[in-house]
Structures are given as C-alpha cells and as structure tokens.
Design a protein around this motif. Structure first.
Motif, PDB file in Angstrom:
ATOM      1  N   LEU A   1       0.834  -1.190   0.000  1.00 21.42           N
ATOM      2  CA  LEU A   1       0.000   0.000   0.000  1.00 21.42           C
ATOM      3  C   LEU A   1       0.874   1.247   0.000  1.00 21.42           C
ATOM      4  CD1 LEU A   1      -2.652  -1.095   2.657  1.00 21.42           C
ATOM      5  CD2 LEU A   1      -2.805  -1.261   0.162  1.00 21.42           C
ATOM      6  N   PRO A   2       0.355   2.368  -0.506  1.00 19.06           N
ATOM      7  CA  PRO A   2       1.154   3.597  -0.547  1.00 19.06           C
ATOM      8  C   PRO A   2       1.436   4.134   0.852  1.00 19.06           C
ATOM      9  CG  PRO A   2      -1.111   4.037  -1.199  1.00 19.06           C
ATOM     10  CD  PRO A   2      -0.976   2.542  -1.121  1.00 19.06           C
ATOM     11  N   GLN A   3       2.509   4.907   0.950  1.00 16.06           N
ATOM     12  CA  GLN A   3       2.928   5.479   2.228  1.00 16.06           C
ATOM     13  C   GLN A   3       2.564   6.962   2.276  1.00 16.06           C
ATOM     14  OE1 GLN A   3       7.069   6.603   4.643  1.00 16.06           O
ATOM     15  NE2 GLN A   3       7.134   5.380   2.762  1.00 16.06           N
ATOM     16  N   PRO A   4       1.695   7.377   3.190  1.00 18.10           N
ATOM     17  CA  PRO A   4       1.425   8.812   3.334  1.00 18.10           C
ATOM     18  C   PRO A   4       2.526   9.485   4.145  1.00 18.10           C
ATOM     19  CG  PRO A   4       0.110   7.571   4.891  1.00 18.10           C
ATOM     20  CD  PRO A   4       0.876   6.562   4.079  1.00 18.10           C
ATOM     21  N   ALA A   5       2.513  10.811   4.161  1.00 19.11           N
ATOM     22  CA  ALA A   5       3.353  11.560   5.088  1.00 19.11           C
ATOM     23  C   ALA A   5       2.596  11.669   6.413  1.00 19.11           C
ATOM     24  CB  ALA A   5       3.659  12.940   4.529  1.00 19.11           C
ATOM     25  N   TYR A   6       3.328  11.888   7.506  1.00 17.83           N
ATOM     26  CA  TYR A   6       2.716  11.932   8.825  1.00 17.83           C
ATOM     27  C   TYR A   6       3.030  13.238   9.531  1.00 17.83           C
ATOM     28  CZ  TYR A   6       1.612   7.000   8.322  1.00 17.83           C
ATOM     29  OH  TYR A   6       1.086   5.805   7.880  1.00 17.83           O
ATOM     30  N   HIS A   7       2.045  13.710  10.276  1.00 13.56           N
ATOM     31  CA  HIS A   7       2.196  14.925  11.078  1.00 13.56           C
ATOM     32  C   HIS A   7       1.524  14.652  12.424  1.00 13.56           C
ATOM     33  CE1 HIS A   7       2.496  19.402  11.553  1.00 13.56           C
ATOM     34  NE2 HIS A   7       1.551  19.148  12.450  1.00 13.56           N
ATOM     35  N   HIS A   8       2.330  14.385  13.453  1.00 12.65           N
ATOM     36  CA  HIS A   8       1.799  14.112  14.781  1.00 12.65           C
ATOM     37  C   HIS A   8       1.864  15.392  15.610  1.00 12.65           C
ATOM     38  CE1 HIS A   8       2.727  10.001  13.363  1.00 12.65           C
ATOM     39  NE2 HIS A   8       1.650   9.694  14.080  1.00 12.65           N
ATOM     40  N   HIS A   9       0.690  15.867  16.019  1.00  7.81           N
ATOM     41  CA  HIS A   9       0.617  17.168  16.682  1.00  7.81           C
ATOM     42  C   HIS A   9       0.574  17.032  18.203  1.00  7.81           C
ATOM     43  CE1 HIS A   9      -3.654  16.489  17.555  1.00  7.81           C
ATOM     44  NE2 HIS A   9      -3.836  16.130  16.299  1.00  7.81           N
ATOM     45  N   ARG A  10       0.814  18.141  18.863  1.00  2.00           N
ATOM     46  CA  ARG A  10       0.783  18.204  20.322  1.00  2.00           C
ATOM     47  C   ARG A  10      -0.583  17.759  20.853  1.00  2.00           C
ATOM     48  NH1 ARG A  10      -2.025  23.063  21.439  1.00  2.00           N
ATOM     49  NH2 ARG A  10      -2.225  24.367  19.573  1.00  2.00           N
ATOM     50  N   LEU A  11      -0.592  17.362  22.117  1.00  4.23           N
ATOM     51  CA  LEU A  11      -1.819  16.931  22.764  1.00  4.23           C
ATOM     52  C   LEU A  11      -2.330  18.026  23.697  1.00  4.23           C
ATOM     53  CD1 LEU A  11      -0.778  13.282  23.727  1.00  4.23           C
ATOM     54  CD2 LEU A  11      -2.014  14.029  21.673  1.00  4.23           C
ATOM     55  N   ILE A  12      -3.629  18.038  23.896  1.00  7.16           N
ATOM     56  CA  ILE A  12      -4.229  18.917  24.893  1.00  7.16           C
ATOM     57  C   ILE A  12      -4.302  18.142  26.205  1.00  7.16           C
ATOM     58  CG2 ILE A  12      -6.239  20.291  25.528  1.00  7.16           C
ATOM     59  CD1 ILE A  12      -4.880  21.365  23.071  1.00  7.16           C
ATOM     60  N   MET A  13      -3.704  18.684  27.248  1.00  8.53           N
ATOM     61  CA  MET A  13      -3.633  17.982  28.526  1.00  8.53           C
ATOM     62  C   MET A  13      -4.701  18.474  29.494  1.00  8.53           C
ATOM     63  SD  MET A  13      -1.266  15.861  27.988  1.00  8.53           S
ATOM     64  CE  MET A  13       0.206  15.575  26.992  1.00  8.53           C
ATOM     65  N   GLY A  14      -5.121  17.568  30.360  1.00 10.47           N
ATOM     66  CA  GLY A  14      -6.084  17.914  31.387  1.00 10.47           C
ATOM     67  C   GLY A  14      -5.405  18.497  32.608  1.00 10.47           C
ATOM     68  N   PRO A  15      -6.178  18.856  33.628  1.00 14.21           N
ATOM     69  CA  PRO A  15      -5.613  19.445  34.846  1.00 14.21           C
ATOM     70  C   PRO A  15      -4.614  18.531  35.551  1.00 14.21           C
ATOM     71  CG  PRO A  15      -8.007  19.740  34.774  1.00 14.21           C
ATOM     72  CD  PRO A  15      -7.654  18.802  33.662  1.00 14.21           C
ATOM     73  N   ASP A  16      -4.739  17.232  35.347  1.00 16.08           N
ATOM     74  CA  ASP A  16      -3.821  16.287  35.988  1.00 16.08           C
ATOM     75  C   ASP A  16      -2.563  16.042  35.180  1.00 16.08           C
ATOM     76  OD1 ASP A  16      -4.926  14.908  33.886  1.00 16.08           O
ATOM     77  OD2 ASP A  16      -5.659  13.207  35.065  1.00 16.08           O
ATOM     78  N   GLY A  17      -2.413  16.778  34.062  1.00 14.41           N
ATOM     79  CA  GLY A  17      -1.224  16.630  33.231  1.00 14.41           C
ATOM     80  C   GLY A  17      -1.273  15.485  32.265  1.00 14.41           C
ATOM     81  N   ARG A  18      -2.396  14.765  32.222  1.00 15.43           N
ATOM     82  CA  ARG A  18      -2.547  13.643  31.299  1.00 15.43           C
ATOM     83  C   ARG A  18      -3.392  14.075  30.115  1.00 15.43           C
ATOM     84  NH1 ARG A  18      -4.792   8.981  35.097  1.00 15.43           N
ATOM     85  NH2 ARG A  18      -4.578   7.762  33.180  1.00 15.43           N
ATOM     86  N   LYS A  19      -3.262  13.349  28.985  1.00 21.41           N
ATOM     87  CA  LYS A  19      -4.050  13.707  27.816  1.00 21.41           C
ATOM     88  C   LYS A  19      -5.530  13.536  28.124  1.00 21.41           C
ATOM     89  CE  LYS A  19      -4.484   9.364  25.305  1.00 21.41           C
ATOM     90  NZ  LYS A  19      -4.481   8.725  23.989  1.00 21.41           N
ATOM     91  N   LEU A  20      -6.339  14.334  27.453  1.00 20.73           N
ATOM     92  CA  LEU A  20      -7.772  14.294  27.696  1.00 20.73           C
ATOM     93  C   LEU A  20      -8.359  12.958  27.268  1.00 20.73           C
ATOM     94  CD1 LEU A  20      -8.840  17.840  26.457  1.00 20.73           C
ATOM     95  CD2 LEU A  20      -8.316  17.103  28.785  1.00 20.73           C
TER      96      LEU A  20
END
Length: 293
Positions: A246-265
């Motif tokens: 299968l073809p290979q796309p390009a990838y763009h992994h963006h920052r995460l929005i974190m909750g008050p506990d410092g973990r991802k939402l």
C-alpha cells in the motif's frame, strides 16, 4: 484496492463514536481542515466504529453536530468502518496466506498471570510503548492441529501478526516522513517494540492498526495528521503498508491537549467536552483560541 494518486492532497479526521468529542479532538479536526484548505486539498471525515459494543449512533450524531458547530465542512459520503468489514477481512486473508497470522487464545487474565509469575522473581517482562506487556509466544508455537481443535471447540481467539516472520520479509529499512511537533524528517520505524499485534478479535472484526492502514490507502490519504500519542504506532502501520503493498502517506503528529492532571484528555472529561462548552454559550472561534490556534 488503494485509491489512485489524488489530484489534490487528502486529509482526514477520524474519530471513534464511543464518547463525546473534547478539546483534543477539536485541535486535530481544526489542523486537518486548515492544512487541507491551505494546501488546496480535500478534507474527509471518517467514522472509526469497528468496536460495535462501544460505538453508538448517539455518539456518531454528536460528532456531526460538534464539527458543524466548530465551523468545519467535510466531503460526503462519510466513510464508516462498520460498512467495510469485507475490506479488512480481505487484508487479513492476504496476510494469512503469507503465513504471517496465527490464532491467539490467551485471555487478558492468562497474560496477566503469566507476566506476574515471570516478574515474581524480579525479572522484567517486555512492554510496548504504551506500557502494556507484550503477548507471550505460547500461541505462536502451537501446532496447526491444536489450533484447529481449539477453534472447533469454540474457544474465543484473536488473530495476531507474527512480528518476527513479518519483519523477515522486509528487505529495506522501514521509516516514515514526519512533519509534526515532535521529531521531524525521516523517522526510523521499529514495529518489533509492539510484539505480535492484534489484527482481529472475536468482539471486533478488525483492529485499529489494520483498519486504519486499509482505510488510508483506499481513501488516498496523503497526509495523516493525528496526535503524538499515535507517533510510535506509526511503525506498525508502515510495516502493514509494506506487507500489503500500500502507498505510504506523510505523517504529522501534533501536540496533545492535557487535562488538569497533566494527562491527555479522555472522552470521560466532561469539562472539556465540546457539547458542554457549546452549552455554556461558547463559539467555534472560542474553541480555536482555547486550543491555541
């Protein structure tokens, strides 16, 4: 079959309807939509509902409402994974014909017990990038006769990729092109750190890894834009792309929005749910500012 190369670059936002969208989903949707617009491309919406037990029509309709409220528009028809199980079965059959797939009968409890017994002596069981223990190799070495017997007896099982065999078929180094918020450039891919990943299980006819790889090819996705929590999983997707040609796309992994506990939402975070924010009288423009765009 994969789609022909598109005239315009194709982007996609692909949520699962197993809960309400939150600010992290808004960031990803905005980025895909904006990058498509900036680059003269197409913006697709895909509903990843292979988990028939947790995904519901209520949550799916909420996705459409939330994205429309954010001011986003997408092409129709929307691809729903639950309508394309045959495509994932075909990919699994192809890997099976290559002798790269085996039935795995150990339950989560079985795996937990084996890991606990191993680590009782102070040793450390290998774990994947998400922290989960790698699947034991017991099922990989079962005889075909025993596998057939267990299946005939109705023992529940998943199908897993034999990672060692699969990597043995790859002749050139695996990598992907990354343009996101972490490391950029050509990234080496090491799928072995995930062990023998699940491709299909009794309660879901396809895994995330398999279905997303097939879907991106079928839809001609040129740029996969998603959160940094999926950065390491890209190695598995690159392996499957090579195995299935299968073809290979390009990838763009963006920052995460974190909750008050410092973990991802998570979708259980009611305070950051888009529906709750809309009910407070906020606008799509407010949400853009909240996620730093």
């Amino acid at each position: 079959m994969p789609a022909p190369p598109p005239d315009k670059p194709v982007y996609r936002f692909a949520p699962s309807p197993n809960g309400f969208l939150h600010l992290g989903h808004a960031l990803s949707a905005f980025l895909n939509h904006d990058m498509a617009r900036t680059n003269g491309g197409r913006f697709l919406l895909r509903i990843e509902d292979i988990d028939l037990a947790r995904c519901t029509p209520e949550f799916e309709q909420a996705i459409y409402r939330d994205l429309a409220w954010l001011g986003l528009r997408w092409e129709e028809p929307v691809r729903r994974q639950s309508e394309h199980f045959n495509a994932y079965h075909a990919a699994l059959d192809r890997l099976t014909e290559m002798d790269l797939v085996y039935p795995a009968f150990l339950t989560r409890g079985d795996v937990k017990a084996r890991v606990a017994a191993y680590e009782a002596d102070g040793k450390s069981w290998p774990r994947d990038p998400d922290g989960s223990p790698l699947y034991p190799d017991h099922d990989r070495y079962r005889s075909k006769t025993e596998r057939r017997r267990l299946i005939a007896e109705g023992v529940r099982h998943a199908f897993r990729l034999d990672m060692g065999k699969a990597l043995g078929l790859i002749k050139a180094p695996l990598n992907w092109m990354e343009t996101g918020d972490g490391a950029c450039g050509e990234i080496p891919a090491d799928p072995s750190v995930w062990g023998d990943v699940v491709l299909s299980r009794s309660d879901a006819p396809s895994s995330y890894h398999l279905s997303v790889t097939v879907d991106d090819a079928v839809q001609g996705i040129a740029h996969v834009v998603r959160g940094l929590d999926l950065f390491e999983a890209t190695a598995v997707h690159r392996l499957l792309q090579e195995l299935l040609e299968l073809p290979q796309p390009a990838y763009h992994h963006h920052r995460l929005i974190m909750g008050p506990d410092g973990r991802k939402l998570s979708k259980s975070e009611g305070s950051t749910g888009l529906a709750a924010l809309r009910d407070q009288g906020l606008s799509g423009g407010d949400i853009r500012r909240f996620v730093g765009l």
